[in-house]
Design an enzyme around this catalytic site. Structure first.
Site, mmCIF file in Angstrom:
data_model
loop_
_atom_site.group_PDB
_atom_site.id
_atom_site.type_symbol
_atom_site.label_atom_id
_atom_site.label_comp_id
_atom_site.label_asym_id
_atom_site.label_seq_id
_atom_site.Cartn_x
_atom_site.Cartn_y
_atom_site.Cartn_z
ATOM 1 N N LYS A 22 0.941 -1.258 -0.030
ATOM 2 C CA LYS A 22 0.056 0.195 -0.124
ATOM 3 C C LYS A 22 0.923 1.128 -0.016
ATOM 4 C CE LYS A 22 -1.857 1.660 3.875
ATOM 5 N NZ LYS A 22 -1.652 3.053 4.163
ATOM 6 N N ASN A 23 2.024 1.082 0.933
ATOM 7 C CA ASN A 23 2.575 2.450 1.033
ATOM 8 C C ASN A 23 3.737 2.764 -0.036
ATOM 9 O OD1 ASN A 23 1.221 2.877 3.352
ATOM 10 N ND2 ASN A 23 2.905 2.266 4.662
ATOM 11 N N CYS A 118 -6.081 12.400 12.961
ATOM 12 C CA CYS A 118 -5.918 10.941 12.767
ATOM 13 C C CYS A 118 -6.325 10.399 13.835
ATOM 14 C CB CYS A 118 -4.308 10.813 12.237
ATOM 15 S SG CYS A 118 -3.743 9.101 12.767
ATOM 16 N N ARG A 123 -0.884 14.370 13.513
ATOM 17 C CA ARG A 123 0.042 13.949 12.646
ATOM 18 C C ARG A 123 0.020 15.123 11.372
ATOM 19 N NH1 ARG A 123 -1.782 8.280 9.861
ATOM 20 N NH2 ARG A 123 0.601 8.459 9.028
ATOM 21 N N ASP A 312 4.274 0.432 12.162
ATOM 22 C CA ASP A 312 3.095 -0.351 11.797
ATOM 23 C C ASP A 312 2.924 -1.801 12.247
ATOM 24 O OD1 ASP A 312 2.298 2.230 10.628
ATOM 25 O OD2 ASP A 312 2.828 1.498 8.585
ATOM 26 N N ARG A 404 -8.624 -0.890 4.502
ATOM 27 C CA ARG A 404 -7.845 0.240 3.882
ATOM 28 C C ARG A 404 -6.488 -0.403 3.327
ATOM 29 N NH1 ARG A 404 -6.169 4.820 7.588
ATOM 30 N NH2 ARG A 404 -4.725 4.914 5.707
HETATM 31 C C1 UD1 Z 1 4.000 6.536 6.840
HETATM 32 C C2 UD1 Z 1 3.328 5.580 6.383
HETATM 33 C C3 UD1 Z 1 2.821 5.003 7.982
HETATM 34 C C4 UD1 Z 1 3.789 4.714 9.000
HETATM 35 C C5 UD1 Z 1 4.705 6.126 9.034
HETATM 36 C C6 UD1 Z 1 5.638 5.822 10.113
HETATM 37 C C7 UD1 Z 1 2.413 5.701 4.355
HETATM 38 C C8 UD1 Z 1 1.202 6.183 3.517
HETATM 39 N N1 UD1 Z 1 1.994 5.961 5.637
HETATM 40 O O1 UD1 Z 1 3.176 7.746 7.338
HETATM 41 O O2 UD1 Z 1 1.909 3.695 7.439
HETATM 42 O O3 UD1 Z 1 3.058 4.504 10.310
HETATM 43 O O4 UD1 Z 1 5.135 6.360 7.656
HETATM 44 O O5 UD1 Z 1 6.365 4.692 9.512
HETATM 45 O O6 UD1 Z 1 3.557 5.516 3.898
HETATM 46 N N2 UD1 Z 1 5.888 14.500 11.113
HETATM 47 C C9 UD1 Z 1 5.718 15.945 11.631
HETATM 48 N N3 UD1 Z 1 5.657 16.667 10.664
HETATM 49 C C10 UD1 Z 1 5.592 16.408 9.156
HETATM 50 C C11 UD1 Z 1 5.440 15.280 9.067
HETATM 51 C C12 UD1 Z 1 5.725 14.108 10.016
HETATM 52 O O7 UD1 Z 1 6.379 16.286 12.729
HETATM 53 O O8 UD1 Z 1 5.174 17.255 8.421
HETATM 54 C C13 UD1 Z 1 6.153 13.562 12.233
HETATM 55 C C14 UD1 Z 1 5.022 12.503 12.508
HETATM 56 O O9 UD1 Z 1 4.175 13.177 13.710
HETATM 57 C C15 UD1 Z 1 5.798 11.308 13.240
HETATM 58 C C16 UD1 Z 1 7.063 11.164 12.515
HETATM 59 O O10 UD1 Z 1 7.018 12.576 11.849
HETATM 60 O O11 UD1 Z 1 6.025 11.590 14.720
HETATM 61 C C17 UD1 Z 1 6.947 10.420 11.257
HETATM 62 O O12 UD1 Z 1 5.832 10.376 10.326
HETATM 63 P P1 UD1 Z 1 5.741 10.156 8.877
HETATM 64 O O13 UD1 Z 1 7.071 9.312 8.383
HETATM 65 O O14 UD1 Z 1 5.769 11.255 8.062
HETATM 66 O O15 UD1 Z 1 4.427 9.531 8.579
HETATM 67 P P2 UD1 Z 1 3.468 9.243 7.443
HETATM 68 O O16 UD1 Z 1 4.485 9.642 6.027
HETATM 69 O O17 UD1 Z 1 2.420 10.344 7.609
#
Ligand code: UD1
Length: 437
Positions: A22-23, A118, A123, A312, A404
């Site tokens: 998916k990711n 979320c 997030r 995850d 999902r």
């Molecule tokens: C992706 C995965 C999700 C997984 C996560 C962490 C997809 C579609 N989803 O989510 O399944 O659980 O990686 O491995 O690929 N953060 C900030 N600011 C931002 C963005 C992120 O502070 O602008 C923080 C988040 O709150 C979190 C950390 O960074 O603590 C990592 O999040 P991130 O890697 O961005 O997760 P996703 O890409 O949303």
């Protein structure tokens, strides 16, 4: 609404087959928008998130056709006249925010809804926005939308450091940077296999990216990308989930085979912790074989960005710890509040205390089936996993969360020996009080 009904104490004998990631599929779909013309992605899982993202893409103008039996998805991005991702779609799936980078890269402008909250806490997307600004985009927030545009000649490019490291922001910034006028650098970039596979697809389309799989990505913008055909990678979280299910629900001493996963994508830490529990796992080219011992040892884990233990997989590990004869902890360093599954697992009889970002699991008690509520994608699969171990019947409600990210889970588990089926139910039905009394 649908629920899954699981009968406990049936044995998982296998085999199981892992589907497409998916990711990785979602960013690959976003990447197709950078090329004017038709592109095809194979090994795409038939998931609610894939269908949601198809709708987001169609809203802009491109056509998307999906053959769920062949797992092939085609996007024809010859025309993209509406560079918008509306709230109604983005709120359903945060990865729709990838439209920001894709639309900026393709059209030089984008109007994309902020995703909002979320199920397991805040997030933010601040890094996505700050990074785009650092690369030269003009960004304003208005009425819940990000309005972004590039100068007439395109993004200048620049340097941006991700802190913390973010999968989504790395992907979004790559989407924006590959067609910039100048060069860009992403520091502290994510190295998750999903990001690397996506970056390789961009390279195949003509993007110039150095450093994939390392913490520093250097991108030299090119005028346009070419269309292409890409094969999506296997889903590493589904593979990890199946391994943990086999480690807990198969007859001890009987090997269970899991086909078509890429075990390198699990990362070394997951494998090390797993072997410390005493599970015998052999990693072949195309098949992982799991043999459950008579007793599992309790092993604590802490989630971390790749190559660390994937967040995850922490809910599933929590269930595994419940089957051990001891106490161990699950600490999530990525999301502080990702424990919504805990009260539901407690309804099945698990003994878990949560303090801050750590869950302490006291293994041992036998579980008893109950009605439990899915709260998010990975939480819901941990409930199915616990239901497989509980005595009696477990009803996992609101299974749309699970749909999902897991394709045909009940069919796969059914064929692997588990008594499980899907039923429709009325969420608002009055309880049958006579039966309760
Ligand atoms: C992706 C995965 C999700 C997984 C996560 C962490 C997809 C579609 N989803 O989510 O399944 O659980 O990686 O491995 O690929 N953060 C900030 N600011 C931002 C963005 C992120 O502070 O602008 C923080 C988040 O709150 C979190 C950390 O960074 O603590 C990592 O999040 P991130 O890697 O961005 O997760 P996703 O890409 O949303």
């Amino acid at each position: 609404m649908d629920k899954l009904v699981v009968r406990g104490n049936s044995s998982l004998t296998g085999p199981l087959t892992v589907g497409g990631s998916k990711n990785t599929a979602l960013p690959l779909m976003a990447a197709t928008l950078l090329a004017e013309g038709p592109s095809t992605i194979t090994n795409v899982p038939d998931l609610r998130d894939v269908r949601t993202f198809s709708k987001v893409i169609r809203y802009g103008g491109p056509s998307v056709t999906f053959d769920p039996d062949a797992h092939t998805l085609s996007v024809d991005a010859t025309t993209l006249q509406t560079p918008v991702a509306p709230y109604e779609m983005v709120k359903k799936m945060r990865a729709s925010f990838y439209m920001l980078g894709a639309l900026l890269g393709r059209c030089g402008q984008a109007k994309v809804s902020l995703p909002g909250g979320c199920a397991w806490g805040p997030r933010p997307v601040d890094l996505h926005i700050k990074g785009m600004k650092a690369f030269g985009a003009d960004i304003e927030l208005d009425e819940g939308y990000v309005h972004a545009s590039t100068p007439p000649s395109g993004l200048e490019g620049g340097t941006f450091r991700l802190d913390p490291v973010s999968v989504g922001a790395t992907i979004n910034l790559l989407l924006a940077a590959v067609t910039a006028q100048g060069s860009s650098k992403i520091e502290n970039a994510a190295t998750e296999p999903d990001v690397v596979a996506f970056g390789r697809a961009l390279q195949d389309m003509g993007a110039q990216i150095d450093g994939l799989g390392t913490r520093t990505l250097e991108i030299q913008g090119v005028d346009a990308l070419n269309t292409g055909t890409f094969r999506n990678t296997p889903d590493r979280i589904e593979l990890g989930t199946f391994i943990l299910m086999a480690a807990t629900a198969s007859p001890p001493g009987t090997p269970v085979q899991i086909h078509k996963g890429t075990h390198e994508h699990l990362g070394p830490v997951f494998k090390e912790r797993l072997s410390e529990t005493g599970v015998d796992v052999s990693y072949g080219d195309d098949t992982v074989t799991v043999t459950r011992p008579d007793e599992l040892r309790p092993v604590s884990i802490e989630t971390a960005p790749f190559p660390g233990f994937a967040t995850d997989l922490q809910a599933q590990w929590t269930v595994l710890l419940g089957t051990t004869d001891g106490t161990a902890t699950v600490t999530d360093t990525i999301y502080d509040d990702r424990f919504k599954h805990v009260p539901e697992l407690q309804r099945l009889g698990m003994e878990i205390d949560v303090t801050g970002n750590t869950a302490t699991v006291h293994g041992g008690p036998s579980l008893k089936g109950a009605k439990v509520m899915s709260t998010d994608l990975r939480a819901s699969v941990s409930l199915v996993m616990a239901g497989m171990l509980a005595n009696g019947r477990t009803d996992v409600l609101r299974v749309y969360h699970l749909d999902r990210g897991y394709e045909d889970l009940e069919q796969k588990l059914h064929h692997a020996g588990i008594t499980i089926h899907r039923e429709e139910y009325d969420e608002f039905a009055e309880p049958d009080l006579e039966r309760i009394e």
